[in-house]
Write an enzyme that holds these catalytic residues in place. Structure first.
Site, short mmCIF file in Angstrom:
data_model
loop_
_atom_site.label_atom_id
_atom_site.label_comp_id
_atom_site.label_asym_id
_atom_site.label_seq_id
_atom_site.Cartn_x
_atom_site.Cartn_y
_atom_site.Cartn_z
N ASP A 30 31.98 38.54 18.24
CA ASP A 30 31.29 37.48 18.98
C ASP A 30 30.09 37.04 18.14
OD1 ASP A 30 31.36 36.67 22.26
OD2 ASP A 30 29.56 36.12 21.13
N PHE A 149 45.36 35.99 33.56
CA PHE A 149 45.22 35.62 34.97
C PHE A 149 44.22 36.54 35.67
CE2 PHE A 149 49.53 34.72 33.49
CZ PHE A 149 49.56 33.34 33.66
N CYS A 264 36.10 29.50 36.45
CA CYS A 264 37.48 29.07 36.20
C CYS A 264 37.95 27.94 37.10
CB CYS A 264 38.42 30.26 36.35
SG CYS A 264 38.25 31.41 34.98
N LYS A 267 36.19 24.24 36.99
CA LYS A 267 36.30 23.48 35.72
C LYS A 267 37.75 23.33 35.30
CE LYS A 267 36.76 26.97 32.40
NZ LYS A 267 37.86 27.13 31.48
N LYS A 326 31.33 35.09 43.99
CA LYS A 326 32.16 35.90 44.90
C LYS A 326 31.65 37.33 44.81
CE LYS A 326 35.89 37.30 41.83
NZ LYS A 326 37.32 37.31 41.59
C1 UDX Z 1 40.48 32.90 39.27
C2 UDX Z 1 41.98 33.20 39.38
O1 UDX Z 1 42.24 33.96 40.56
C3 UDX Z 1 42.45 33.97 38.16
O2 UDX Z 1 43.85 34.20 38.24
C4 UDX Z 1 42.12 33.14 36.95
O3 UDX Z 1 42.52 33.83 35.78
C5 UDX Z 1 40.64 32.80 36.88
O4 UDX Z 1 40.23 32.16 38.08
P1 UDX Z 1 38.22 34.26 39.67
O5 UDX Z 1 37.48 33.05 39.20
O6 UDX Z 1 37.79 35.60 39.18
O7 UDX Z 1 39.76 34.12 39.27
O8 UDX Z 1 38.11 34.26 41.25
P2 UDX Z 1 39.06 34.27 42.53
O9 UDX Z 1 39.14 35.62 43.08
O10 UDX Z 1 40.33 33.56 42.27
O11 UDX Z 1 38.16 33.40 43.53
C6 UDX Z 1 37.81 32.06 43.20
C7 UDX Z 1 36.89 31.45 44.23
O12 UDX Z 1 37.62 31.11 45.39
C8 UDX Z 1 35.74 32.34 44.69
O13 UDX Z 1 34.55 31.55 44.76
C9 UDX Z 1 36.18 32.79 46.07
O14 UDX Z 1 35.08 33.07 46.89
C10 UDX Z 1 36.95 31.58 46.55
N1 UDX Z 1 37.96 31.86 47.59
C11 UDX Z 1 38.98 32.72 47.33
C12 UDX Z 1 37.87 31.24 48.82
O15 UDX Z 1 36.97 30.43 49.08
N2 UDX Z 1 38.83 31.50 49.77
C13 UDX Z 1 39.87 32.35 49.54
O16 UDX Z 1 40.69 32.53 50.44
C14 UDX Z 1 39.94 32.99 48.28
#
Ligand code: UDX
Length: 435
Positions: A30, A149, A264, A267, A326
């Site tokens: 990095d 993922f 993720c 964007k 989250k």
């Molecule tokens: C996500 C994808 O799940 C993952 O597969 C990908 O590689 C990257 O993006 P991540 O950003 O870590 O992963 O978070 P994720 O657990 O998917 O939650 C995304 C957002 O959705 C969070 O802000 C969460 O609070 C929100 N969310 C999730 C909801 O508002 N309601 C839900 O039912 C589930």
């Protein structure tokens, strides 16, 4: 195998440590010296459950090292590119600067027979473009695209035991060899029966963005239902339970609330729309603009609920529970919680926010807010309490005890994560989203 990982952020650091944990020889690279210094000392530069343990388990083996010296990639035969593709400052598209720079540096050091593996989330068509660059610079080097993922908070287990593996490879012998090498990299997951989808570059790129688009759409679908529930008196959480019992729909990702954030989903759906417009197919994913709008409207709704309950915002004391996008993360990128806290403060509210892991990151981004170390300190003398990130520390709070600390017993549950009956029973005015 001898592996290099270019980019040691949320994705790359976890990938590097997990690969060493699986028995490979790994060098992580990095440009950020501070990050490399921490990782070299076995300390994660961010909060991620399980990462300290894999860093620690790899240390005595000598199989994992980190450096800012790009020439170290010459020690490896398989090179993962895991740099970020953030949203550009002046539009929706993905900023490809870091990917392009990583490839430029990498091509100076790779040797015939090496495999480059793209992991970054990129606009469809990127791998084909980069494959041409690789072919010009090093005809005996192959490019594969292998999207990740992983979910923050579960990043290590998602990397070590993924639910599927996708290899985007060129046609012919070089593609077969690339798939074989990736099978060796992921030997333990392959042996455990993890489904492996071997496909072309474009499909592998689209698998990632379409998966994220689907998840974002699912969340915004239930949040759209929440908007309808709010004017009809329906309860969106019961609705989600009921439709979720249909196996074709499924209950996961149907939690209504302040919606999605993070590095993720937001964007990625914007970059997908931008790419589709470039391809002349903007109409095909126009619904994603609506998905984005529904998502952002939920944040406005929380601000409005506070205003409604407090009879205004100027001088109102608000205790905000949550700052990370989250739970189980310290990531505040595009965090609904931080956005809402800042909007409340901009409108004149006196906001005190807390989070088990994200206070330091939030303080750097939003020094105008007040921060507290504990939920109790954040809600002390508050007129309104707002729960935005559903950490277990917050959802398990005792409403009677918290009631003793606040000025007024009004709670806005931005994640529908509290038990309305328990809070109302303790004398609180409870407002959820879509119920
Ligand atoms: C996500 C994808 O799940 C993952 O597969 C990908 O590689 C990257 O993006 P991540 O950003 O870590 O992963 O978070 P994720 O657990 O998917 O939650 C995304 C957002 O959705 C969070 O802000 C969460 O609070 C929100 N969310 C999730 C909801 O508002 N309601 C839900 O039912 C589930």
């Amino acid at each position: 195998m001898r592996i290099s990982v270019i980019g040691c952020g949320y994705l790359g650091a976890v990938h590097a440590a997990s690969m060493a944990h699986l028995g490979h020889d790994v060098v992580g690279i990095d440009v950020d010296e501070a990050k490399i210094a921490l990782l070299s000392a076995g300390r994660p530069p961010f909060f991620e459950p399980g990462l300290p343990e894999v860093l620690e388990s790899a240390a005595p083996s000598g199989r994992l090292r980190f450096t800012t010296d790009f020439s170290a990639v010459s020690e490896a035969d398989v090179h993962f590119v895991a740099v970020g593709t953030p949203q550009v400052a002046d539009g929706d598209a993905a900023d490809m600067r870091f990917v392009d720079a990583a490839f430029a540096s990498l091509l100076e050091h790779v040797k015939p027979g090496d495999l480059i593996v793209g992991k970054s989330t990129v606009p469809v068509g990127t791998a084909a473009r980069l494959a041409e660059l690789v072919a010009q610079a090093q005809p005996e080097v192959t490019l594969a695209w292998n999207p990740e993922f992983l979910r923050e908070g579960f990043a290590v287990s998602d990397t070590v035991s993924p639910d599927r593996l996708v290899y985007g490879v060129p046609e012919g012998e070089s593609g077969e060899r690339a798939a074989g090498l990736l099978d060796e990299v992921y030997a333990s997951a392959v042996a455990a029966g993890t489904p492996v989808i071997v496909t072309d570059y474009a499909t592998s790129e689209l698998v990632k963005v379409s998966a994220n688009a689907f998840l974002a759409t699912k969340i915004s679908f239930i949040n759209a239902m929440a908007e309808i529930a709010e004017v009809t008196g329906a309860d969106v959480t019961k609705l989600a339970d009921a439709i979720g019992h249909d196996a074709r729909i499924g209950r996961r990702f149907l939690n209504a609330g302040v919606g999605f954030g993070g590095g993720c989903l937001p964007k990625d759906i914007r970059a997908f729309s931008a790419r589709a417009r470039e391809l002349g197919k903007g109409d095909a994913v126009r619904f994603l603009d609506e998905v984005d709008q529904i998502n952002l409207r939920r944040r406005t709704r929380v601000v409005e609920l506070v205003r409604e309950e407090a009879g205004g915002l100027a001088g109102v004391r608000v205790g905000v529970l949550g700052l990370a996008f989250k739970p189980h993360s310290d990531d505040i990128r595009d965090s609904p919680a931080l956005d809402i806290a800042m909007r409340l403060a901009d409108a004149g509210a006196i906001v005190t926010a807390t989070d088990p892991q994200a206070v330091e990151n939030a303080r750097r981004r939003a020094p105008q807010l007040r921060f507290a170390e504990t939920a109790e300190d954040a809600v002390r003398d508050a007129d309104v309490v707002v729960l935005i990130t559903e950490w277990p520390e917050f959802t398990s709070l005792d409403p009677a005890a918290v009631g003793e600390l606040v000025a007024h017993r009004t709670v806005i549950d931005g994640r529908n994560a509290l038990d309305p009956a328990a809070w109302r029973g303790a004398g609180w005015t409870y407002r959820g989203l879509g119920r």
